[in-house]
Design a protein around this motif. Structure first.
Motif, PDB file in Angstrom:
ATOM      1  N   TRP A 110       8.100  -3.098  -9.778  1.00 39.28           N
ATOM      2  CA  TRP A 110       8.965  -1.884 -10.389  1.00 39.28           C
ATOM      3  C   TRP A 110       9.328  -0.740  -9.275  1.00 39.28           C
ATOM      4  CZ3 TRP A 110      10.490   0.001 -15.232  1.00 39.28           C
ATOM      5  CH2 TRP A 110      10.576   1.453 -15.174  1.00 39.28           C
ATOM      6  N   ALA A 111       8.267  -0.476  -8.414  1.00 45.71           N
ATOM      7  CA  ALA A 111       8.423   0.372  -7.617  1.00 45.71           C
ATOM      8  C   ALA A 111       9.534   0.170  -6.562  1.00 45.71           C
ATOM      9  CB  ALA A 111       7.061   0.958  -7.031  1.00 45.71           C
ATOM     10  N   LEU A 112       9.240  -1.189  -6.031  1.00 46.47           N
ATOM     11  CA  LEU A 112      10.596  -1.500  -5.121  1.00 46.47           C
ATOM     12  C   LEU A 112      11.928  -1.408  -5.819  1.00 46.47           C
ATOM     13  CD1 LEU A 112       8.643  -4.290  -3.402  1.00 46.47           C
ATOM     14  CD2 LEU A 112       9.358  -2.240  -2.473  1.00 46.47           C
ATOM     15  N   PHE A 113      11.925  -1.712  -7.042  1.00 47.07           N
ATOM     16  CA  PHE A 113      13.167  -1.707  -7.810  1.00 47.07           C
ATOM     17  C   PHE A 113      13.962  -0.408  -7.693  1.00 47.07           C
ATOM     18  CE2 PHE A 113      15.748  -0.829 -11.575  1.00 47.07           C
ATOM     19  CZ  PHE A 113      16.598  -1.564 -11.479  1.00 47.07           C
ATOM     20  N   TRP A 114      13.162   0.593  -7.801  1.00 44.25           N
ATOM     21  CA  TRP A 114      13.533   1.958  -7.751  1.00 44.25           C
ATOM     22  C   TRP A 114      13.845   2.552  -6.619  1.00 44.25           C
ATOM     23  CZ3 TRP A 114      16.032   3.778 -11.929  1.00 44.25           C
ATOM     24  CH2 TRP A 114      15.605   3.231 -13.211  1.00 44.25           C
ATOM     25  N   LEU A 115      13.225   2.091  -5.659  1.00 39.23           N
ATOM     26  CA  LEU A 115      13.064   2.643  -4.197  1.00 39.23           C
ATOM     27  C   LEU A 115      14.181   1.966  -3.573  1.00 39.23           C
ATOM     28  CD1 LEU A 115       9.457   2.656  -2.778  1.00 39.23           C
ATOM     29  CD2 LEU A 115      10.837   4.605  -3.317  1.00 39.23           C
ATOM     30  N   LEU A 175       7.776  18.299   7.561  1.00 42.53           N
ATOM     31  CA  LEU A 175       8.259  19.724   7.927  1.00 42.53           C
ATOM     32  C   LEU A 175       8.900  19.901   9.437  1.00 42.53           C
ATOM     33  CD1 LEU A 175       5.604  21.855   6.224  1.00 42.53           C
ATOM     34  CD2 LEU A 175       8.067  21.690   5.482  1.00 42.53           C
ATOM     35  N   TRP A 176       8.104  19.161  10.211  1.00 42.26           N
ATOM     36  CA  TRP A 176       8.279  19.186  11.808  1.00 42.26           C
ATOM     37  C   TRP A 176       9.623  18.452  12.080  1.00 42.26           C
ATOM     38  CZ3 TRP A 176       6.384  15.687  15.866  1.00 42.26           C
ATOM     39  CH2 TRP A 176       6.736  16.144  17.179  1.00 42.26           C
ATOM     40  N   GLY A 177       9.774  17.098  11.278  1.00 46.50           N
ATOM     41  CA  GLY A 177      10.792  16.255  11.545  1.00 46.50           C
ATOM     42  C   GLY A 177      11.867  16.503  10.683  1.00 46.50           C
ATOM     43  N   GLY A 178      12.154  17.423  10.095  1.00 49.15           N
ATOM     44  CA  GLY A 178      13.425  17.934   9.509  1.00 49.15           C
ATOM     45  C   GLY A 178      13.719  17.159   8.148  1.00 49.15           C
ATOM     46  N   ALA A 179      12.370  16.868   7.264  1.00 48.50           N
ATOM     47  CA  ALA A 179      12.614  15.880   6.156  1.00 48.50           C
ATOM     48  C   ALA A 179      11.813  16.827   4.911  1.00 48.50           C
ATOM     49  CB  ALA A 179      12.102  14.689   6.032  1.00 48.50           C
ATOM     50  N   PRO A 180      12.188  18.065   4.893  1.00 47.97           N
ATOM     51  CA  PRO A 180      11.251  19.097   3.915  1.00 47.97           C
ATOM     52  C   PRO A 180      11.565  18.542   2.283  1.00 47.97           C
ATOM     53  CG  PRO A 180      13.282  20.147   4.497  1.00 47.97           C
ATOM     54  CD  PRO A 180      13.220  19.140   5.534  1.00 47.97           C
ATOM     55  N   GLY A 181      12.683  17.934   2.159  1.00 44.26           N
ATOM     56  CA  GLY A 181      12.822  17.140   0.660  1.00 44.26           C
ATOM     57  C   GLY A 181      11.755  16.445   0.384  1.00 44.26           C
ATOM     58  N   LEU A 182      11.041  15.861   1.272  1.00 41.38           N
ATOM     59  CA  LEU A 182       9.907  14.681   1.010  1.00 41.38           C
ATOM     60  C   LEU A 182       8.517  15.385   0.827  1.00 41.38           C
ATOM     61  CD1 LEU A 182      11.053  11.936   3.226  1.00 41.38           C
ATOM     62  CD2 LEU A 182      11.788  12.227   0.967  1.00 41.38           C
ATOM     63  N   LEU A 223       5.056   6.209  -1.339  1.00 39.64           N
ATOM     64  CA  LEU A 223       5.351   7.389  -0.810  1.00 39.64           C
ATOM     65  C   LEU A 223       5.939   7.093   0.643  1.00 39.64           C
ATOM     66  CD1 LEU A 223       2.659  10.067  -1.685  1.00 39.64           C
ATOM     67  CD2 LEU A 223       5.306  10.156  -2.167  1.00 39.64           C
ATOM     68  N   SER A 224       5.086   6.047   1.335  1.00 34.33           N
ATOM     69  CA  SER A 224       5.328   5.660   2.710  1.00 34.33           C
ATOM     70  C   SER A 224       6.549   4.813   2.703  1.00 34.33           C
ATOM     71  CB  SER A 224       4.141   4.594   3.240  1.00 34.33           C
ATOM     72  OG  SER A 224       4.167   3.399   2.471  1.00 34.33           O
ATOM     73  N   LEU A 225       7.072   3.947   1.791  1.00 37.23           N
ATOM     74  CA  LEU A 225       8.554   3.464   1.588  1.00 37.23           C
ATOM     75  C   LEU A 225       9.551   4.465   1.219  1.00 37.23           C
ATOM     76  CD1 LEU A 225       7.412   0.151  -0.218  1.00 37.23           C
ATOM     77  CD2 LEU A 225       8.066   0.130   2.250  1.00 37.23           C
ATOM     78  N   GLN A 226       9.214   5.578   0.805  1.00 36.67           N
ATOM     79  CA  GLN A 226      10.151   6.489   0.486  1.00 36.67           C
ATOM     80  C   GLN A 226      10.547   7.139   1.825  1.00 36.67           C
ATOM     81  OE1 GLN A 226       8.625  10.180  -1.178  1.00 36.67           O
ATOM     82  NE2 GLN A 226      10.808  10.802  -2.307  1.00 36.67           N
ATOM     83  N   ALA A 227       9.543   7.368   2.500  1.00 35.43           N
ATOM     84  CA  ALA A 227       9.554   7.749   4.042  1.00 35.43           C
ATOM     85  C   ALA A 227      10.564   6.873   4.922  1.00 35.43           C
ATOM     86  CB  ALA A 227       8.337   8.296   4.501  1.00 35.43           C
ATOM     87  N   SER A 231      13.795   7.577   7.524  1.00 35.06           N
ATOM     88  CA  SER A 231      13.852   7.051   8.996  1.00 35.06           C
ATOM     89  C   SER A 231      12.618   6.067   9.350  1.00 35.06           C
ATOM     90  CB  SER A 231      13.435   8.299   9.904  1.00 35.06           C
ATOM     91  OG  SER A 231      12.061   8.771  10.017  1.00 35.06           O
ATOM     92  N   SER A 232      12.853   5.098   9.989  1.00 35.63           N
ATOM     93  CA  SER A 232      11.933   4.365  10.613  1.00 35.63           C
ATOM     94  C   SER A 232      10.773   4.807  11.061  1.00 35.63           C
ATOM     95  CB  SER A 232      12.608   3.251  11.411  1.00 35.63           C
ATOM     96  OG  SER A 232      11.555   2.041  11.695  1.00 35.63           O
ATOM     97  N   GLY A 233      11.153   5.914  11.807  1.00 36.40           N
ATOM     98  CA  GLY A 233       9.881   6.581  12.643  1.00 36.40           C
ATOM     99  C   GLY A 233       8.876   7.147  11.572  1.00 36.40           C
ATOM    100  N   LEU A 234       9.249   7.782  10.541  1.00 38.45           N
ATOM    101  CA  LEU A 234       8.231   8.275   9.375  1.00 38.45           C
ATOM    102  C   LEU A 234       7.622   7.165   8.864  1.00 38.45           C
ATOM    103  CD1 LEU A 234      10.624  10.950   7.817  1.00 38.45           C
ATOM    104  CD2 LEU A 234       8.690  11.568   9.213  1.00 38.45           C
ATOM    105  N   PHE A 235       8.194   5.989   8.414  1.00 39.43           N
ATOM    106  CA  PHE A 235       7.199   4.973   8.076  1.00 39.43           C
ATOM    107  C   PHE A 235       5.968   4.516   8.914  1.00 39.43           C
ATOM    108  CE2 PHE A 235       6.658   0.341   7.446  1.00 39.43           C
ATOM    109  CZ  PHE A 235       6.240   0.283   6.359  1.00 39.43           C
TER     110      PHE A 235
END
Length: 335
Positions: A110-115, A175-182, A223-227, A231-235
């Motif tokens: 279910w989670a993967l379907f939405w992500l 915040l440091w990497g420019g993804a404040p929306g997460l 949350l890790s897959l959302q990241a 970017s691959s670096g965030l994962f």
């Protein structure tokens, strides 16, 4: 999202934990020590439901305010609520392992379907388009993370400390990497867990139970897959932040598999369990996990998220001393 809202989530989670503790004591829902336990005093269990309720209520509000995108909100809410209910039922009775595992795969799907499944990842500088193989690997990743979080929730405070440090660390990297929306979802999850930790810090007055540990495992995985889609670096940074739990559980599982043990049976052979018995208390081990996460894993994750270190290499370097520690403390060794 204001500081007041985050503080409110913490207070609600703390209050709900108090109510659940009274409920567990009244209904004799207790974790009774046995030969496989890491505690010696009967203790109420099921307090992790407070984390679930506080976080999901906050998630619904954040979704309505546009602070969390719909795919992530639906993935977290649907998979998390289902796993929590499954764990709650198992805490109050018993569900056969095969049915629990089937439920884990269903929630993860279910989670993967939405992500949108697993995005392309960078491995030693080369981008990999894994297609359906990647989605299958992501499915098993979520199921393994869900289960290992349950396995690692064996001493006071350890699962809570792992979740808080991982989520807060991820927020700092966003915040440091420019993804404040997460930031919103992991920050509020950390607040919900912190409210529970006030009752679970050594010596614990209530345990998390399968409902809470399974929920945290699937939530952190989502949350890790959302990241990863950002970017691959965030994962890779998330994999580093989760290193203590992933390494201990995986090394333990591999050694037990190689020995031919029935891996679905309860045991006390994780490195953190051996460590807690060696030192005679839970607190030193829980604080050691806190120190490792903050002083070693977070800086390594920052190097990867900031692009100063290749993500795959960063994971290997960050995990190497954790593998050593797991072996040093006899992870998976026959008791």
């Amino acid at each position: 999202m204001t500081f007041l809202f985050v503080a409110l989530v913490l207070v609600v989670a703390c209050g709900l934990t108090w109510l659940l503790r009274r409920y567990a004591l009244a209904r004799s829902i207790m974790d009774i020590p046995n030969a496989r336990s890491s505690h010696s005093v009967p203790t109420p269990r099921g307090g992790g439901v407070a984390i679930v309720l506080a976080f999901l209520a906050a998630l619904a509000w954040m979704w309505g305010q546009g602070l969390v995108e719909s795919p992530a909100a639906l993935a977290l809410f649907g998979a998390g609520a289902f796993i929590a209910v499954l764990g709650f039922l198992d805490d109050h009775g018993h569900i056969a392992a095969r049915w629990r595992l089937l439920g884990h795969f269903a929630a993860s799907a279910w989670a993967l379907f939405w992500l949108g499944g697993l995005p392309p990842l960078t491995l030693f500088g080369a981008q990999l388009q894994l297609g359906w193989l990647g989605h299958i690997l992501a499915l098993f990743y979520l199921v393994w993370l869900l289960n290992l979080y349950n396995f690692m929730d064996g001493i006071d405070g350890i699962a809570s400390i792992e979740a808080i440090t991982t989520c807060v660390g991820a927020c700092l990297l966003y915040l440091w990497g420019g993804a404040p929306g997460l930031v919103a979802a992991p920050l509020v999850l950390a607040a919900a867990v912190a409210g529970f930790l006030l009752w679970n810090f050594p010596p614990a007055r209530i345990f998390m139970g399968d409902a809470g540990s399974g929920f945290l495992g699937i939530a952190l995985g989502v949350l890790s897959l959302q990241a990863a889609w950002a970017s691959s670096g965030l994962f890779h940074a998330w994999l580093i932040l989760l290193g203590v739990f992933v390494v201990d559980a995986t090394v333990t599982l591999m050694r037990r598999l190689l020995r031919g043990d029935k891996v679905y049976e309860a045991h006390r052979s994780h490195a953190y369990q051996y460590a807690s018995r060696r030192y005679g208390r839970h607190l030193p081990v829980t604080l050691a996990v806190l120190a490792i996460n903050v002083l070693w894993l977070l800086p390594m994750a920052a190097l990867v998220a900031g692009g100063y270190l290749d993500g795959t290499l960063g994971v290997l370097v960050a995990w190497a001393p954790l593998v050593f520690l797991a072996m040093r403390f006899n992870a998976g060794k026959l008791e």
